[in-house]
Write a protein that holds these residues in place. Structure first.
Motif, mmCIF file in Angstrom:
data_model
loop_
_atom_site.group_PDB
_atom_site.id
_atom_site.type_symbol
_atom_site.label_atom_id
_atom_site.label_comp_id
_atom_site.label_asym_id
_atom_site.label_seq_id
_atom_site.Cartn_x
_atom_site.Cartn_y
_atom_site.Cartn_z
ATOM 1 N N LEU A 54 14.292 34.118 57.113
ATOM 2 C CA LEU A 54 15.169 33.811 58.239
ATOM 3 C C LEU A 54 14.362 33.557 59.504
ATOM 4 C CD1 LEU A 54 17.870 36.603 57.650
ATOM 5 C CD2 LEU A 54 18.002 34.198 56.957
ATOM 6 N N GLU A 55 14.965 32.849 60.433
ATOM 7 C CA GLU A 55 14.319 32.600 61.723
ATOM 8 C C GLU A 55 13.976 33.919 62.399
ATOM 9 O OE1 GLU A 55 15.401 30.318 65.958
ATOM 10 O OE2 GLU A 55 16.851 30.386 64.323
ATOM 11 N N LYS A 56 12.819 33.978 63.040
ATOM 12 C CA LYS A 56 12.378 35.217 63.666
ATOM 13 C C LYS A 56 13.356 35.642 64.763
ATOM 14 C CE LYS A 56 7.412 34.949 62.766
ATOM 15 N NZ LYS A 56 6.065 34.938 63.377
ATOM 16 N N GLY A 57 13.548 36.934 64.875
ATOM 17 C CA GLY A 57 14.453 37.468 65.883
ATOM 18 C C GLY A 57 14.974 38.823 65.458
ATOM 19 N N THR A 58 15.821 39.386 66.278
ATOM 20 C CA THR A 58 16.462 40.662 65.972
ATOM 21 C C THR A 58 17.835 40.375 65.364
ATOM 22 O OG1 THR A 58 15.339 41.722 67.823
ATOM 23 C CG2 THR A 58 17.253 42.863 66.902
ATOM 24 N N TYR A 59 18.067 40.930 64.183
ATOM 25 C CA TYR A 59 19.307 40.670 63.461
ATOM 26 C C TYR A 59 20.132 41.942 63.319
ATOM 27 C CZ TYR A 59 17.643 36.058 61.939
ATOM 28 O OH TYR A 59 17.198 34.762 61.896
ATOM 29 N N ARG A 60 21.424 41.725 63.154
ATOM 30 C CA ARG A 60 22.318 42.807 62.744
ATOM 31 C C ARG A 60 23.419 42.186 61.893
ATOM 32 N NH1 ARG A 60 26.396 45.782 66.006
ATOM 33 N NH2 ARG A 60 27.556 45.376 64.116
ATOM 34 N N SER A 61 24.002 42.993 61.056
ATOM 35 C CA SER A 61 25.148 42.528 60.274
ATOM 36 C C SER A 61 26.378 42.577 61.177
ATOM 37 C CB SER A 61 25.357 43.422 59.048
ATOM 38 O OG SER A 61 26.481 43.003 58.312
ATOM 39 N N ILE A 62 27.165 41.502 61.173
ATOM 40 C CA ILE A 62 28.311 41.450 62.081
ATOM 41 C C ILE A 62 29.496 40.787 61.390
ATOM 42 C CG2 ILE A 62 27.850 39.194 63.147
ATOM 43 C CD1 ILE A 62 28.452 40.591 65.888
ATOM 44 N N SER A 63 30.677 41.286 61.663
ATOM 45 C CA SER A 63 31.903 40.671 61.146
ATOM 46 C C SER A 63 32.425 39.665 62.152
ATOM 47 C CB SER A 63 32.973 41.733 60.877
ATOM 48 O OG SER A 63 33.474 42.241 62.107
ATOM 49 N N GLY A 64 33.290 38.774 61.695
ATOM 50 C CA GLY A 64 33.835 37.758 62.582
ATOM 51 C C GLY A 64 34.629 38.335 63.736
ATOM 52 N N ASN A 65 35.409 39.373 63.483
ATOM 53 C CA ASN A 65 36.204 39.968 64.562
ATOM 54 C C ASN A 65 35.331 40.607 65.634
ATOM 55 O OD1 ASN A 65 38.862 39.318 63.916
ATOM 56 N ND2 ASN A 65 39.164 41.117 62.629
ATOM 57 N N VAL A 66 34.284 41.321 65.206
ATOM 58 C CA VAL A 66 33.377 41.940 66.186
ATOM 59 C C VAL A 66 32.621 40.863 66.951
ATOM 60 C CG1 VAL A 66 31.337 43.404 66.463
ATOM 61 C CG2 VAL A 66 33.169 44.100 64.906
ATOM 62 N N ALA A 67 32.168 39.819 66.239
ATOM 63 C CA ALA A 67 31.461 38.722 66.904
ATOM 64 C C ALA A 67 32.364 38.025 67.927
ATOM 65 C CB ALA A 67 30.966 37.716 65.863
ATOM 66 N N THR A 68 33.641 37.876 67.602
ATOM 67 C CA THR A 68 34.595 37.276 68.543
ATOM 68 C C THR A 68 34.694 38.112 69.814
ATOM 69 O OG1 THR A 68 35.887 36.284 66.756
ATOM 70 C CG2 THR A 68 36.987 36.563 68.874
ATOM 71 N N ALA A 69 34.826 39.415 69.649
ATOM 72 C CA ALA A 69 34.927 40.306 70.816
ATOM 73 C C ALA A 69 33.683 40.200 71.686
ATOM 74 C CB ALA A 69 35.144 41.750 70.354
ATOM 75 N N THR A 77 40.389 31.559 64.084
ATOM 76 C CA THR A 77 39.531 32.073 63.020
ATOM 77 C C THR A 77 40.465 32.294 61.826
ATOM 78 O OG1 THR A 77 39.732 34.432 63.559
ATOM 79 C CG2 THR A 77 38.073 33.162 64.765
ATOM 80 N N ASP A 78 40.033 33.041 60.829
ATOM 81 C CA ASP A 78 40.937 33.357 59.713
ATOM 82 C C ASP A 78 40.505 34.663 59.082
ATOM 83 O OD1 ASP A 78 39.000 32.788 57.482
ATOM 84 O OD2 ASP A 78 39.140 30.749 58.262
ATOM 85 N N GLY A 79 41.351 35.198 58.219
ATOM 86 C CA GLY A 79 41.086 36.502 57.629
ATOM 87 C C GLY A 79 39.775 36.581 56.889
ATOM 88 N N PHE A 80 39.360 35.475 56.287
ATOM 89 C CA PHE A 80 38.124 35.444 55.502
ATOM 90 C C PHE A 80 36.902 35.685 56.387
ATOM 91 C CE2 PHE A 80 34.744 32.394 53.995
ATOM 92 C CZ PHE A 80 34.169 33.277 53.096
ATOM 93 N N ILE A 81 36.763 34.908 57.464
ATOM 94 C CA ILE A 81 35.578 35.089 58.312
ATOM 95 C C ILE A 81 35.741 36.249 59.288
ATOM 96 C CG2 ILE A 81 34.834 32.695 58.082
ATOM 97 C CD1 ILE A 81 35.904 32.149 60.889
ATOM 98 N N ALA A 82 36.979 36.628 59.596
ATOM 99 C CA ALA A 82 37.208 37.742 60.524
ATOM 100 C C ALA A 82 36.763 39.063 59.918
ATOM 101 C CB ALA A 82 38.676 37.809 60.909
ATOM 102 N N ASN A 83 37.081 39.265 58.636
ATOM 103 C CA ASN A 83 36.723 40.513 57.958
ATOM 104 C C ASN A 83 35.366 40.439 57.280
ATOM 105 O OD1 ASN A 83 39.146 41.938 58.566
ATOM 106 N ND2 ASN A 83 40.202 40.766 56.990
ATOM 107 N N GLY A 84 34.931 39.224 56.932
ATOM 108 C CA GLY A 84 33.627 39.059 56.296
ATOM 109 C C GLY A 84 32.497 39.305 57.281
#
Length: 615
Positions: free
Chosen positions: A231-246, A405-412
């Motif tokens: 992956l491209e260099k940087g700081t990563y975290r796992s994030i869901s679509g709903n949290v990313a939206t907020a 958005t939709d349920g798939f990417i919001a919860n994924g």
């Protein structure tokens, strides 16, 4: 274990499945987060039952969590699973169709009772034969009883001990795919540190017991490893679509220098956005959990009038209820972002399942001539970017924006490279600080974007009227003049259309011309791109045009469409975007591929259909 039994894999799909009380969402989340920390690309798909509490042990009550992890970025959670963890017969029956050829099935042997089998709808007492699983690697450990035995020395009662069986299953999968237990242990310690440390210790013991069972019993022919992704260099975290939206909304507020206000009513699957924003008091975010959907949007409109970056969140039925107030926001020309996390409908429909069926409602679902900007996100991580974009367009163009958005990417969820805020542009709303010298403030005098001035209440010389009645095109006083109404209707439409100057032109993925152009929008991007990649690897002249800006459409659409022999529009509805494109670009013929099953596309079905169109 002998090193020769260790196999290297490019990617793996695991599906954790059980009753809605079996903790499958937590199990899947801990496995996917662990994989992300190891540097794997991940994509997840939580699959909740549609009923709040379906009868226990039935197929209707099955809850699943699918995770796809690999040595490169994963764009989708996978079509079919390499491993199925089934905590009861109902989970096995519900997910039989999602097994890859030769997949491994881990089934809790303690659940194979006559009562459980009957409740799951089996006709015999042999589910493995009935589901024709002889060609699969079926492992049937007594997970419940072994969990109970592993926790005999703890303070937990029998019922509480049995609830840890999901962690036993997680331990098996940790060993099977060479995942460390450390992250899961830390999470449990953090989660239960104050409430009940004994629960944390019991769950950690259950993970260890499952890990040791898999390591020592030789029930599995192989032990697997998946290398980290490049992956491209940087700081990563796992994030869901709903949290990313907020978080994207918070970033927009910061770049605009305005406080963020969210007035919302809880609704599946959008509630997490409100919950996440409520945690951000440290960033000056204000949230109101209103008594209903109408109150939610009306509080947001009031906050926008008072000088806040205003947001309301909902799903399809809630968007219907907000439609009248959304018309008020259009008429008053106040900036507002409405996040619609789409789900299966109509009415209550399939509240936990995904769909793209709110597009026409977003485009047209209001009385009168009432255009708004419509933007759609494509993946869990890019919900951040398009939430930011929705805020930028709303604030700079003084108009409501609907973010789909939709349920798939919001919860994924997926790995998200945390951006540097310096890389994001400043947002400059047309705020009026003081009245013009020697004149009177005219609220509908417009700038080059056709946005009116935004004057906050309480400032001398900036007094003005807003409201649902039509206003004079300059002064802002109430006007019933026919010519003025025509001017205002045309101007509001032109303002939305002019936003096309502020969005990037359409980019085609793949060659600029060819035999087939696949067209999609929103959360289908990952599946469509993988299907296109698969066909392109076979030498097929196929490309992808994926849309994130719906109204207005980006520049260059007509030119891009003209370079392909055939066009197929793929969406999780009955053809709403295809109908919209026919209105905008009537000279083209559009094929359609539609699905309304409450599930995402599969790459297999997409590839098969694309090949049939080309052949």
């Amino acid at each position: 274990m002998d090193k020769t039994s260790v196999r290297e894999l490019q990617d793996v799909v695991i599906r954790f499945s059980g009753d809605s009380g079996d903790g499958m969402q937590l199990t899947g989340t801990l496995f996917s987060d662990t994989s992300a920390l190891l540097g794997n690309g991940i994509s997840t798909f939580p699959d909740y039952p549609a009923e709040i509490r379906a009868p226990q042990g039935t197929v209707a009550g099955v809850s699943g969590f699918q995770v796809h992890f690999g040595c490169h970025r994963e764009l989708n959670p996978g079509d079919y699973c390499d491993v199925l963890v089934a905590m009861n017969p109902a989970a096995l029956k519900a997910n039989r169709k999602w097994l890859k050829a030769g997949a491994t099935v881990i089934l809790d042997g303690d659940s194979l009772t006559e009562e459980h089998l009957k409740r799951a709808g089996f006709a015999t007492l042999d589910p493995i034969a009935e589901l024709e699983l002889d060609e699969y690697n079926v492992v049937v450990p007594n997970i419940t009883s072994m969990t109970r035995e592993a926790l005999m020395q703890t303070e937990l009662d029998n019922r509480s001990a049995v609830k840890c069986k999901n962690m036993f299953a997680l331990g098996i999968c940790f060993w099977l795919f060479d995942r460390p237990e450390t992250h899961a242990h830390r999470y449990l310690e953090s989660k239960f540190a104050r409430k009940n440390p004994a629960i944390a210790e019991a769950n950690k013991l259950a993970i260890d017991a499952g890990y040791n069972y898999a390591a020592n019993t030789h029930q599995f022919a192989n032990h697997y490893r998946v290398a980290p992704a490049n992956l491209e260099k940087g700081t990563y975290r796992s994030i869901s679509g709903n949290v990313a939206t907020a978080w994207g909304l918070c970033a927009a507020a910061e770049k605009a220098g305005l406080p963020l206000f969210c007035g919302s009513y809880p609704i599946t699957p959008a509630t997490v956005i409100l919950e996440e924003l409520a945690k951000r008091k440290d960033l000056g975010v204000k949230t109101v959990q209103a008594e209903d959907e109408i109150a939610g949007i009306c509080t947001a409109i009031g906050a926008a009038f008072a000088g806040n970056f205003a947001v309301t969140t909902t799903s399809g039925p809630g968007l219907s209820l907000k439609s009248e107030a959304l018309g008020l926001a259009v008429m008053t020309e106040l900036p507002l972002v409405v996040v619609d996390v789409q789900r299966g409908g109509p009415s209550t429909g399939l509240p936990t399942k995904t769909e793209q069926s709110d597009l026409q409602q977003a485009l047209y679902g209001r009385n009168g001539e009432c255009p708004v900007i419509v933007v759609a996100a494509s993946s869990p991580s890019d919900c951040f970017h398009y939430a930011f974009e929705a805020g930028r367009l709303a604030l700079e163009h003084m108009t409501p924006v609907i973010l789909l958005t939709d349920g798939f990417i919001a919860n994924g969820s997926e790995p998200w490279r945390i951006p540097e805020m310096k890389d994001y542009p400043a947002i400059v709303p047309p705020i009026v600080e003081e009245a013009p010298e020697g004149g009177v403030f005219m609220p509908y005098v417009r700038n080059e974007k056709l946005a009116r001035g935004w004057a906050f209440p309480g400032k001398v010389g900036l007094e003005h009227r807003v409201g649902g009645l039509e206003k004079d095109c300059v002064k802002g006083c109430i006007s019933h003049d026919p010519a003025n109404h025509q001017t205002m209707v045309s101007t509001r439409a032109a303002k939305v259309a002019k936003a096309a100057d502020d969005i990037p032109p359409l980019a085609v993925y793949g060659d600029e011309e060819g035999d087939l152009l696949v067209v999609g929008w929103g959360g289908t991007r990952g599946h469509l791109q993988n299907a296109v990649d698969e066909l392109r690897a076979e030498g097929t002249r196929v490309s992808l045009a994926h849309f994130n800006y719906i109204n207005p459409l980006p520049r260059g659409v007509r030119e891009a469409f003209a370079r392909f022999r055939r066009i197929v529009v793929c969406e999780l509805n009955e053809g709403q975007f295809a109908a919209y494109l026919r209105q905008q670009f009537q000279e083209f013929r559009y094929e359609q591929f539609n699905k309304c099953e409450g599930q995402p596309f599969t790459i297999v079905e997409l590839s098969r259909h694309f090949k049939s169109l080309i052949q």
